[in-house]
Scaffold this active site. Structure first.
Site, PDB file in Angstrom:
ATOM      1  N   SER A 150       0.828  -1.209   0.000  1.00  0.00           N
ATOM      2  CA  SER A 150       0.000   0.000   0.000  1.00  0.00           C
ATOM      3  C   SER A 150       0.863   1.261   0.000  1.00  0.00           C
ATOM      4  O   SER A 150       2.036   1.228   0.382  1.00  0.00           O
ATOM      5  CB  SER A 150      -0.875  -0.034   1.275  1.00  0.00           C
ATOM      6  OG  SER A 150      -1.605   1.143   1.436  1.00  0.00           O
ATOM      7  N   TYR A 173       3.459   8.042  17.958  1.00  0.00           N
ATOM      8  CA  TYR A 173       3.915   8.052  16.560  1.00  0.00           C
ATOM      9  C   TYR A 173       5.245   8.814  16.428  1.00  0.00           C
ATOM     10  O   TYR A 173       6.194   8.332  15.799  1.00  0.00           O
ATOM     11  CB  TYR A 173       2.829   8.674  15.680  1.00  0.00           C
ATOM     12  CG  TYR A 173       3.112   8.626  14.198  1.00  0.00           C
ATOM     13  CD1 TYR A 173       3.106   7.416  13.512  1.00  0.00           C
ATOM     14  CD2 TYR A 173       3.391   9.786  13.482  1.00  0.00           C
ATOM     15  CE1 TYR A 173       3.358   7.370  12.143  1.00  0.00           C
ATOM     16  CE2 TYR A 173       3.644   9.748  12.124  1.00  0.00           C
ATOM     17  CZ  TYR A 173       3.623   8.540  11.455  1.00  0.00           C
ATOM     18  OH  TYR A 173       3.890   8.496  10.098  1.00  0.00           O
ATOM     19  N   ASP A 187       4.289  -7.658   3.810  1.00  0.00           N
ATOM     20  CA  ASP A 187       3.225  -6.851   4.427  1.00  0.00           C
ATOM     21  C   ASP A 187       2.254  -7.776   5.142  1.00  0.00           C
ATOM     22  O   ASP A 187       2.150  -8.960   4.784  1.00  0.00           O
ATOM     23  CB  ASP A 187       2.497  -6.062   3.306  1.00  0.00           C
ATOM     24  CG  ASP A 187       1.781  -4.836   3.822  1.00  0.00           C
ATOM     25  OD1 ASP A 187       0.868  -4.975   4.647  1.00  0.00           O
ATOM     26  OD2 ASP A 187       2.132  -3.716   3.380  1.00  0.00           O
ATOM     27  N   LYS A 221       8.952   7.404  15.257  1.00  0.00           N
ATOM     28  CA  LYS A 221       9.648   7.957  14.090  1.00  0.00           C
ATOM     29  C   LYS A 221      10.946   8.660  14.506  1.00  0.00           C
ATOM     30  O   LYS A 221      11.936   8.658  13.773  1.00  0.00           O
ATOM     31  CB  LYS A 221       8.725   8.921  13.341  1.00  0.00           C
ATOM     32  CG  LYS A 221       7.502   8.230  12.732  1.00  0.00           C
ATOM     33  CD  LYS A 221       7.904   7.137  11.754  1.00  0.00           C
ATOM     34  CE  LYS A 221       6.736   6.546  11.021  1.00  0.00           C
ATOM     35  NZ  LYS A 221       7.118   5.540  10.024  1.00  0.00           N
ATOM     36  N   LEU A 243       3.133   4.362   0.143  1.00  0.00           N
ATOM     37  CA  LEU A 243       4.502   4.698  -0.263  1.00  0.00           C
ATOM     38  C   LEU A 243       5.290   3.450  -0.682  1.00  0.00           C
ATOM     39  O   LEU A 243       6.035   3.481  -1.672  1.00  0.00           O
ATOM     40  CB  LEU A 243       5.231   5.403   0.890  1.00  0.00           C
ATOM     41  CG  LEU A 243       4.572   6.691   1.433  1.00  0.00           C
ATOM     42  CD1 LEU A 243       5.467   7.344   2.484  1.00  0.00           C
ATOM     43  CD2 LEU A 243       4.262   7.678   0.310  1.00  0.00           C
ATOM     44  N   SER A 259       9.259  10.246   9.535  1.00  0.00           N
ATOM     45  CA  SER A 259       8.138  11.161   9.296  1.00  0.00           C
ATOM     46  C   SER A 259       8.564  12.521   9.808  1.00  0.00           C
ATOM     47  O   SER A 259       9.393  12.619  10.717  1.00  0.00           O
ATOM     48  CB  SER A 259       6.902  10.704  10.085  1.00  0.00           C
ATOM     49  OG  SER A 259       5.934  11.738  10.148  1.00  0.00           O
TER      50      SER A 259
HETATM   51  N1  LIG Z   1       1.217   9.116   4.208  1.00  0.00           N
HETATM   52  C1  LIG Z   1       1.857  10.031   4.890  1.00  0.00           C
HETATM   53  O1  LIG Z   1       1.475  11.216   4.877  1.00  0.00           O
HETATM   54  C2  LIG Z   1       3.094   9.698   5.682  1.00  0.00           C
HETATM   55  C3  LIG Z   1       3.816  10.748   6.235  1.00  0.00           C
HETATM   56  C4  LIG Z   1       4.955  10.469   6.968  1.00  0.00           C
HETATM   57  C5  LIG Z   1       5.358   9.168   7.141  1.00  0.00           C
HETATM   58  N2  LIG Z   1       4.633   8.160   6.602  1.00  0.00           N
HETATM   59  C6  LIG Z   1       5.109   6.798   6.833  1.00  0.00           C
HETATM   60  O2  LIG Z   1       5.267   6.148   5.596  1.00  0.00           O
HETATM   61  C7  LIG Z   1       5.097   4.756   5.773  1.00  0.00           C
HETATM   62  C8  LIG Z   1       4.103   4.261   4.745  1.00  0.00           C
HETATM   63  O3  LIG Z   1       2.864   4.853   5.045  1.00  0.00           O
HETATM   64  P1  LIG Z   1       1.685   4.977   3.962  1.00  0.00           P
HETATM   65  O4  LIG Z   1       1.195   6.359   4.033  1.00  0.00           O
HETATM   66  O5  LIG Z   1       2.120   4.380   2.699  1.00  0.00           O
HETATM   67  O6  LIG Z   1       0.573   4.085   4.715  1.00  0.00           O
HETATM   68  P2  LIG Z   1      -0.259   2.828   4.227  1.00  0.00           P
HETATM   69  O7  LIG Z   1      -1.192   2.538   5.357  1.00  0.00           O
HETATM   70  O8  LIG Z   1      -0.797   3.040   2.871  1.00  0.00           O
HETATM   71  O9  LIG Z   1       0.850   1.668   4.153  1.00  0.00           O
HETATM   72  C9  LIG Z   1       1.417   1.119   5.284  1.00  0.00           C
HETATM   73  C10 LIG Z   1       1.562  -0.375   5.058  1.00  0.00           C
HETATM   74  O10 LIG Z   1       2.218  -0.945   6.200  1.00  0.00           O
HETATM   75  C11 LIG Z   1       1.618  -2.199   6.439  1.00  0.00           C
HETATM   76  N3  LIG Z   1       1.847  -2.631   7.816  1.00  0.00           N
HETATM   77  C12 LIG Z   1       1.293  -2.140   8.941  1.00  0.00           C
HETATM   78  N4  LIG Z   1       1.723  -2.843  10.016  1.00  0.00           N
HETATM   79  C13 LIG Z   1       2.573  -3.800   9.532  1.00  0.00           C
HETATM   80  C14 LIG Z   1       3.329  -4.833  10.134  1.00  0.00           C
HETATM   81  N5  LIG Z   1       3.306  -5.040  11.460  1.00  0.00           N
HETATM   82  N6  LIG Z   1       4.093  -5.609   9.342  1.00  0.00           N
HETATM   83  C15 LIG Z   1       4.117  -5.431   7.995  1.00  0.00           C
HETATM   84  N7  LIG Z   1       3.399  -4.483   7.360  1.00  0.00           N
HETATM   85  C16 LIG Z   1       2.645  -3.674   8.135  1.00  0.00           C
HETATM   86  C17 LIG Z   1       0.141  -1.975   6.146  1.00  0.00           C
HETATM   87  O11 LIG Z   1      -0.558  -3.196   5.931  1.00  0.00           O
HETATM   88  C18 LIG Z   1       0.207  -1.106   4.897  1.00  0.00           C
HETATM   89  O12 LIG Z   1       0.193  -1.877   3.714  1.00  0.00           O
HETATM   90  C19 LIG Z   1       4.654   4.559   7.223  1.00  0.00           C
HETATM   91  O13 LIG Z   1       5.763   4.203   7.997  1.00  0.00           O
HETATM   92  C20 LIG Z   1       4.175   5.923   7.625  1.00  0.00           C
HETATM   93  O14 LIG Z   1       4.279   6.154   9.007  1.00  0.00           O
HETATM   94  C21 LIG Z   1       3.501   8.379   5.868  1.00  0.00           C
END
Ligand SMILES: NC(=O)c1ccc[n+]([C@@H]2O[C@H](COP(=O)([O-])OP(=O)(O)OC[C@H]3O[C@@H](n4cnc5c(N)ncnc54)[C@H](O)[C@@H]3O)[C@@H](O)[C@H]2O)c1
Length: 255
Positions: free
Chosen positions: A15, A161, A36, A165, A17, A148
């Site tokens: 999913s 959170y 995942d 991070k 990023l 993050s």
């Molecule tokens: N979207 C944003 O604005 C943003 C900003 C800063 C940081 N991030 C970070 O980027 C990363 C990706 O986030 P995203 O926005 O793509 O979110 P997302 O929810 O689309 O993807 C996160 C993925 O991590 C998987 N996941 C969760 N727990 C897990 C586990 N225990 N083992 C394996 N997989 C697991 C989920 O199933 C999901 O597919 C995260 O670490 C998030 O904290 C996102």
């Protein structure tokens, strides 16, 4: 490191990023292991990416599952050249609210997945990468972790959170120093606000308002822009031991 012909483990690759990074890397000739807990989306994405991708159901907090994903990826693709740790969860909970004190269980869960899960991948990838034949730059592998901007500008309700991070940010340099002798680079990206399923839970007007807070460009980041930076990190051997904010110059306020 050259992306074409390389292979990468991508946690959270089902999913957002991680999925975008997988698409970018496969489009540029790499193979990917999507690791995942989300089996449905992970299998669908791997299928869409074709023969250069496999999905392995993996909880990043479980050592045996991460090792299995690494082993399967290495066997399938003839080795691995790096990992992108994109798996993560978010939590909004105040330290003290009308429901009382922040529970310890949810704080621990966020730190377990985001911070311990990232370290788990780094430590288990290291022995495999250290065995790789070095390239012309004496490079054997690269690890890209996802922090993050909450690590720096944690908002109200983000104690867990931001702590998770912040840990990823803080371990970037010692990981890079530990693994330098093995020819393994370690970098972290600190994304701002990106348009992924994690953000999709917010109402449209809240997402639009968040986008407008970004000085320039005034919008949410596209996951493909994260993939572009991850790819630049992989290919530039001088990038090591540093955290790069990818945020359109936003600095988050308290709320
Ligand atoms: N979207 C944003 O604005 C943003 C900003 C800063 C940081 N991030 C970070 O980027 C990363 C990706 O986030 P995203 O926005 O793509 O979110 P997302 O929810 O689309 O993807 C996160 C993925 O991590 C998987 N996941 C969760 N727990 C897990 C586990 N225990 N083992 C394996 N997989 C697991 C989920 O199933 C999901 O597919 C995260 O670490 C998030 O904290 C996102």
């Amino acid at each position: 490191m050259t992306i074409d012909g390389a292979a990468f483990l991508i946690t959270g690759g089902a999913s957002g990023l991680g999925a975008a990074a997988a698409t970018h890397l496969v489009d540029h000739g790499a193979s990917v292991v999507l690791a995942d807990v989300n089996t449905e989306d992970g299998e669908a994405h791997a299928k869409a990416l074709g023969q250069q991708a496999i999905f392995v159901e993996t909880d990043v907090t479980e050592a045996a599952q991460v090792q299995q994903a690494i082993d399967l990826g290495s066997t399938t693709f003839g080795g691995l050249n790096g990992a992108l740790s994109c798996a993560g969860v978010v939590l909004a909970r105040r330290t003290l609210s009308k429901h009382g004190a922040h529970d310890l269980e949810s704080f621990s869960r966020v730190v377990q997945i985001n911070l311990m899960g990232t370290f788990n991948v780094a430590r288990l990838m290291a022995p495999l990468l250290a065995e790789n034949e070095p390239n012309d730059e004496s490079e054997r592998g690269v690890l890209v972790n996802v922090a993050s901007i909450a690590a720096f500008d944690g908002q109200i309700g983000q104690a867990a959170y931001a702590a998770s991070k912040g840990g990823i940010v803080s371990m970037t340099l010692p990981l890079a120093r530990d693994l330098a002798q093995n020819g393994i680079r370690v970098m972290a990206v600190a994304p701002g606000i990106f348009d992924t399923p994690m953000m999709a839970s917010l109402p449209d007007d809240a997402r639009e308002s968040l986008g407008q807070q970004v000085p320039f460009p005034s919008r949410l980041g596209h996951p493909a822009e994260f993939a572009q930076l991850a790819s630049a990190i992989i290919t530039n051997p001088m990038l090591n031991g540093e955290v790069i904010r990818l945020d359109g110059a936003i600095r988050m306020g308290p709320r």
